[in-house]
Design an enzyme around this catalytic site. Structure first.
Site, PDB file in Angstrom:
ATOM      1  N   LYS A 176       0.843  -1.193   0.000  1.00 13.59           N
ATOM      2  CA  LYS A 176       0.000   0.000   0.000  1.00 13.59           C
ATOM      3  C   LYS A 176       0.880   1.245   0.000  1.00 13.59           C
ATOM      4  O   LYS A 176       1.914   1.291   0.696  1.00 13.59           O
ATOM      5  CB  LYS A 176      -0.907  -0.005   1.235  1.00 13.59           C
ATOM      6  N   SER A 209      -9.582   0.445   7.729  1.00  9.99           N
ATOM      7  CA  SER A 209      -9.079   0.561   6.362  1.00  9.99           C
ATOM      8  C   SER A 209      -8.604  -0.746   5.743  1.00  9.99           C
ATOM      9  O   SER A 209      -8.389  -0.804   4.533  1.00  9.99           O
ATOM     10  CB  SER A 209      -7.938   1.585   6.305  1.00  9.99           C
ATOM     11  N   SER A 253      -9.297   2.608   3.467  1.00  7.10           N
ATOM     12  CA  SER A 253      -8.398   3.235   2.510  1.00  7.10           C
ATOM     13  C   SER A 253      -7.462   2.247   1.815  1.00  7.10           C
ATOM     14  O   SER A 253      -6.693   2.640   0.945  1.00  7.10           O
ATOM     15  CB  SER A 253      -7.547   4.290   3.239  1.00  7.10           C
TER      16      SER A 253
END
Length: 391
Positions: free
Chosen positions: A4, A104, A80
């Site tokens: 990520k 997230s 996210s």
């Protein structure tokens, strides 16, 4: 393995979804979890999209554009860690790292039909330190429970650069596809008063049934929170972004997402008394969660209130955008520091993945992974979007 774009990878840009950072030097060193994966032989295939600095429950930014849900590109994958979840669902890599400061990992895992673990604070070392600690942690995501367990083993352990990293080793021998003798609380609203959509209730009932068939004792029960968890969470969420923006020169901060500035402005309005009240409320919530889980080994509960929603919006229909009120089930475990697992349950009538959350006592990641393996053996597997079935 994909990483990520909030975690530094040596020699790669670390844009955090922000055009303001596009001219920054590449990362000089791997973040601790990335370094552990590299040492174990992981091959890094690229970085996955994130909203700017993890600030949205959907995945869109000026750097990455808008990330779509592989099961229906008109819908969001959540956020996210939406890029990580979407990539996994599409078969782009076997593993993915995510971060989770309020759900997230667990929210996009539910929307994209994959497994994900938000470890307890300190279980996976963090370096460089995050401004969003102790609520935000880095965790593993995978298409199988077996891979998730293997990834967790690699990422855990002591790192002398992180004073909060646990010296206790991950007990790989304690992870097995068994739920026998475990006591599981089934909570449809996690004590929030907000019951999720029928499709999520059906997912909870399916996983509860699988656990019962694996000889776990499952009974309906919910924690009785001493204060609405949203109240202190809002304080920590907003003040974290206040402090984060203050790390950057004014000209660079001005280029960042207006949402970050709106969140930070709310944080600047929090006075010292209100912040200390939030700290005390967090302690009370943590004590309640720990006490509740002395009666149970884990709690099975929602991670999302309903299925994935329109990609053009910030929240489900009828809910306020940029408001965590529609997603009240995840962030409490960020405040208590306890581990929580995302497990895919099945698909709904429209073909969209349905996922649930299982949280456990502090230090019981092995229990959660055993439950994930048990559910997987009995049929709770990651989903494949139609685009892969057609190919």
């Amino acid at each position: 393995t994909s990483i990520k774009d909030l975690s530094p990878v040596a020699g790669w840009p670390n844009l955090r979804g922000s055009v303001a950072l596009k001219d920054d030097p590449v990362a000089a060193a791997d973040a601790s979890p990335v370094a552990r994966l590299r040492e174990a032989g992981a091959v890094f295939i690229g970085k996955t999209a994130t909203p700017e600095s993890g600030s949205r429950i959907v995945t869109r930014s000026t750097v990455h554009g808008v990330t779509a849900n592989p099961f229906d590109p008109s819908l969001t994958p959540g956020g996210s860690s939406g890029g990580a979840a979407a990539a996994l669902a599409l078969g782009m890599g076997t593993l993915a790292t995510g971060t989770d400061g309020a759900g997230s990992i667990r929210i996009p895992a539910a929307f994209c039909g994959v497994f994900g673990l938000k470890p307890g604070f300190g279980r996976i070392p963090a370096f460089p330190p995050s401004h969003f600690m102790p609520h935000s942690v880095t965790g593993p995501m995978a298409r199988s429970a077996e891979d998730l367990a293997a990834m967790t083993k690699v990422m855990t352990g002591r790192d002398v650069r992180d004073p909060f990293a646990w010296p206790v080793p991950f007990d790989d021998a304690a992870v097995s596809p068994s739920a026998q003798g475990l006591r599981i609380a089934l909570s449809y609203d996690l004590g929030t008063g907000r019951r999720p959509a029928p499709t999520v209730v059906a997912a909870l009932d399916r996983i509860a049934g699988l656990l019962r068939s694996a000889s776990a004792a499952v009974e309906e029960a919910s924690p009785n929170w001493p204060v609405d968890p949203a109240k202190p969470f809002e304080v920590f969420w907003t003040t974290s972004y206040t402090g984060f923006l203050d790390l950057y020169p004014c000209e660079k901060a001005a280029q960042m997402d207006p949402l970050l500035h709106r969140i930070a402005a709310l944080g600047r309005a929090v006075d010292t008394s209100a912040y200390h009240t939030a700290l005390n409320e967090r302690l009370a919530l943590t004590a309640t969660a720990h006490q509740f889980l002395t009666r149970y080994d884990a709690v099975l509960c929602p991670s999302v209130i309903g299925p994935a929603f329109d990609i053009e919006t910030e929240a489900p229909q009828g809910e306020r955008p940029d408001d965590w009120g529609w997603s009240p089930y995840c962030y409490v475990f960020n405040m208590t520091g306890q581990p929580a697992l995302a497990v895919p349950a099945s698909r709904d009538a429209g073909g969209l993945p349905r996922g649930v959350q299982i949280a456990a006592r502090t230090g019981r990641e092995e229990v959660l992974l055993s439950l994930a393996l048990a559910c997987e053996v009995l049929g709770a597997s990651a989903e494949r979007p139609a685009i892969l079935e057609q190919s």
